[in-house]
Scaffold this motif. Sequence first.
Motif, mmCIF file in Angstrom:
data_model
loop_
_atom_site.group_PDB
_atom_site.id
_atom_site.type_symbol
_atom_site.label_atom_id
_atom_site.label_comp_id
_atom_site.label_asym_id
_atom_site.label_seq_id
_atom_site.Cartn_x
_atom_site.Cartn_y
_atom_site.Cartn_z
ATOM 1 N N ALA A 46 0.834 -1.211 0.000
ATOM 2 C CA ALA A 46 0.000 0.000 0.000
ATOM 3 C C ALA A 46 0.869 1.262 0.000
ATOM 4 C CB ALA A 46 -0.931 -0.008 1.205
ATOM 5 N N GLN A 47 1.970 1.244 0.736
ATOM 6 C CA GLN A 47 2.881 2.390 0.745
ATOM 7 C C GLN A 47 3.551 2.560 -0.612
ATOM 8 O OE1 GLN A 47 4.997 0.939 4.207
ATOM 9 N NE2 GLN A 47 4.387 2.765 5.373
ATOM 10 N N VAL A 48 3.941 1.456 -1.229
ATOM 11 C CA VAL A 48 4.551 1.515 -2.557
ATOM 12 C C VAL A 48 3.551 2.086 -3.559
ATOM 13 C CG1 VAL A 48 5.574 0.177 -4.436
ATOM 14 C CG2 VAL A 48 6.168 -0.348 -2.066
ATOM 15 N N ALA A 49 2.313 1.628 -3.494
ATOM 16 C CA ALA A 49 1.273 2.141 -4.389
ATOM 17 C C ALA A 49 1.072 3.639 -4.180
ATOM 18 C CB ALA A 49 -0.034 1.387 -4.175
ATOM 19 N N ALA A 50 1.114 4.094 -2.936
ATOM 20 C CA ALA A 50 0.962 5.519 -2.647
ATOM 21 C C ALA A 50 2.125 6.320 -3.237
ATOM 22 C CB ALA A 50 0.853 5.750 -1.148
ATOM 23 N N LEU A 51 3.338 5.787 -3.124
ATOM 24 C CA LEU A 51 4.501 6.458 -3.703
ATOM 25 C C LEU A 51 4.396 6.559 -5.221
ATOM 26 C CD1 LEU A 51 7.438 4.927 -1.653
ATOM 27 C CD2 LEU A 51 6.686 7.312 -1.657
ATOM 28 N N CYS A 52 3.718 5.610 -5.821
ATOM 29 C CA CYS A 52 3.565 5.580 -7.275
ATOM 30 C C CYS A 52 2.273 6.268 -7.714
ATOM 31 C CB CYS A 52 3.606 4.138 -7.769
ATOM 32 S SG CYS A 52 5.199 3.354 -7.505
ATOM 33 N N ALA A 53 1.681 7.042 -6.836
ATOM 34 C CA ALA A 53 0.466 7.818 -7.125
ATOM 35 C C ALA A 53 -0.672 6.942 -7.639
ATOM 36 C CB ALA A 53 0.772 8.941 -8.109
ATOM 37 N N GLY A 54 -0.757 5.735 -7.129
ATOM 38 C CA GLY A 54 -1.852 4.849 -7.490
ATOM 39 C C GLY A 54 -1.684 4.136 -8.814
ATOM 40 N N ARG A 55 -0.645 4.460 -9.564
ATOM 41 C CA ARG A 55 -0.394 3.772 -10.829
ATOM 42 C C ARG A 55 0.145 2.380 -10.538
ATOM 43 N NH1 ARG A 55 1.932 8.805 -11.585
ATOM 44 N NH2 ARG A 55 3.982 7.918 -11.303
ATOM 45 N N GLU A 56 -0.008 1.498 -11.512
ATOM 46 C CA GLU A 56 0.556 0.159 -11.344
ATOM 47 C C GLU A 56 2.045 0.313 -11.051
ATOM 48 O OE1 GLU A 56 1.207 -3.872 -13.941
ATOM 49 O OE2 GLU A 56 -0.486 -2.586 -14.418
ATOM 50 N N HIS A 57 2.514 -0.429 -10.122
ATOM 51 C CA HIS A 57 3.895 -0.263 -9.691
ATOM 52 C C HIS A 57 4.637 -1.598 -9.695
ATOM 53 C CE1 HIS A 57 1.754 -1.559 -6.107
ATOM 54 N NE2 HIS A 57 2.896 -2.078 -5.710
ATOM 55 N N SER A 58 5.915 -1.465 -9.669
ATOM 56 C CA SER A 58 6.789 -2.614 -9.521
ATOM 57 C C SER A 58 7.763 -2.286 -8.399
ATOM 58 C CB SER A 58 7.558 -2.881 -10.812
ATOM 59 O OG SER A 58 8.629 -3.762 -10.573
ATOM 60 N N ARG A 59 7.663 -3.008 -7.313
ATOM 61 C CA ARG A 59 8.555 -2.782 -6.176
ATOM 62 C C ARG A 59 10.014 -2.862 -6.617
ATOM 63 N NH1 ARG A 59 8.322 -3.143 -0.617
ATOM 64 N NH2 ARG A 59 6.120 -3.695 -0.706
ATOM 65 N N GLU A 60 10.319 -3.825 -7.450
ATOM 66 C CA GLU A 60 11.701 -4.006 -7.891
ATOM 67 C C GLU A 60 12.188 -2.803 -8.707
ATOM 68 O OE1 GLU A 60 9.244 -6.348 -8.368
ATOM 69 O OE2 GLU A 60 9.856 -7.549 -6.641
ATOM 70 N N GLU A 61 11.316 -2.289 -9.576
ATOM 71 C CA GLU A 61 11.692 -1.134 -10.391
ATOM 72 C C GLU A 61 11.923 0.099 -9.515
ATOM 73 O OE1 GLU A 61 10.042 1.490 -14.165
ATOM 74 O OE2 GLU A 61 8.654 0.183 -13.081
ATOM 75 N N LEU A 62 11.026 0.342 -8.566
ATOM 76 C CA LEU A 62 11.168 1.488 -7.678
ATOM 77 C C LEU A 62 12.405 1.338 -6.792
ATOM 78 C CD1 LEU A 62 9.950 4.178 -6.808
ATOM 79 C CD2 LEU A 62 8.507 2.918 -5.183
ATOM 80 N N THR A 63 12.674 0.135 -6.335
ATOM 81 C CA THR A 63 13.869 -0.129 -5.525
ATOM 82 C C THR A 63 15.130 0.191 -6.325
ATOM 83 O OG1 THR A 63 12.712 -1.865 -4.319
ATOM 84 C CG2 THR A 63 15.113 -1.883 -4.196
ATOM 85 N N ALA A 64 15.181 -0.304 -7.552
ATOM 86 C CA ALA A 64 16.346 -0.066 -8.410
ATOM 87 C C ALA A 64 16.507 1.419 -8.723
ATOM 88 C CB ALA A 64 16.222 -0.868 -9.698
ATOM 89 N N TRP A 65 15.401 2.103 -9.006
ATOM 90 C CA TRP A 65 15.455 3.522 -9.338
ATOM 91 C C TRP A 65 15.985 4.331 -8.156
ATOM 92 C CZ3 TRP A 65 12.862 7.912 -7.527
ATOM 93 C CH2 TRP A 65 12.972 9.040 -8.340
ATOM 94 N N CYS A 66 15.469 4.070 -6.971
ATOM 95 C CA CYS A 66 15.930 4.781 -5.773
ATOM 96 C C CYS A 66 17.413 4.513 -5.513
ATOM 97 C CB CYS A 66 15.107 4.383 -4.549
ATOM 98 S SG CYS A 66 13.436 5.049 -4.523
ATOM 99 N N GLY A 67 17.805 3.254 -5.630
ATOM 100 C CA GLY A 67 19.202 2.897 -5.386
ATOM 101 C C GLY A 67 20.148 3.524 -6.387
ATOM 102 N N LYS A 68 19.796 3.475 -7.675
ATOM 103 C CA LYS A 68 20.668 4.038 -8.711
ATOM 104 C C LYS A 68 20.774 5.549 -8.586
ATOM 105 C CE LYS A 68 19.943 0.389 -12.079
ATOM 106 N NZ LYS A 68 19.299 0.010 -13.354
ATOM 107 N N LEU A 69 19.663 6.223 -8.316
ATOM 108 C CA LEU A 69 19.703 7.673 -8.173
ATOM 109 C C LEU A 69 20.492 8.072 -6.935
ATOM 110 C CD1 LEU A 69 18.934 10.376 -9.322
ATOM 111 C CD2 LEU A 69 16.707 10.158 -8.215
ATOM 112 N N SER A 70 20.352 7.330 -5.854
ATOM 113 C CA SER A 70 21.124 7.595 -4.645
ATOM 114 C C SER A 70 22.620 7.480 -4.931
ATOM 115 C CB SER A 70 20.722 6.617 -3.544
ATOM 116 O OG SER A 70 21.565 6.745 -2.428
ATOM 117 N N GLU A 71 23.000 6.415 -5.605
ATOM 118 C CA GLU A 71 24.422 6.195 -5.937
ATOM 119 C C GLU A 71 24.935 7.283 -6.881
ATOM 120 O OE1 GLU A 71 24.558 2.226 -7.485
ATOM 121 O OE2 GLU A 71 23.994 1.344 -5.560
#
Length: 77
Positions: A46-71
């Motif tokens: 539910a938190q992941v869905a909220a972060l994705c503004a209710g759009r279909e989400h992929s936890r793995e994609e969001l995890t990778a995006w956050c990690g790559k941008l952080s690095e």
Amino acid sequence: MPGSVTISHTDALVMLSHDDAQRMSAMLGEMARMLGEPGIDRMSDAQVAALCAGREHSREELTAWCGKLSEYLAAHL
């Protein structure tokens, strides 16, 4: 953080203060950890869905995006 970033649809370049870039890098790294690791701190679906503004989400994609941008931010400070 407020006031150090200005973004509009016409801006070709976005600039952050050094301190804000460090803070954003740390925050995105922590989000990647909370998205990807099992355990008590793991973000719920539910938190992941909220972060994705209710759009279909992929936890793995969001995890990778956050990690790559952080690095990326950390490497360019």
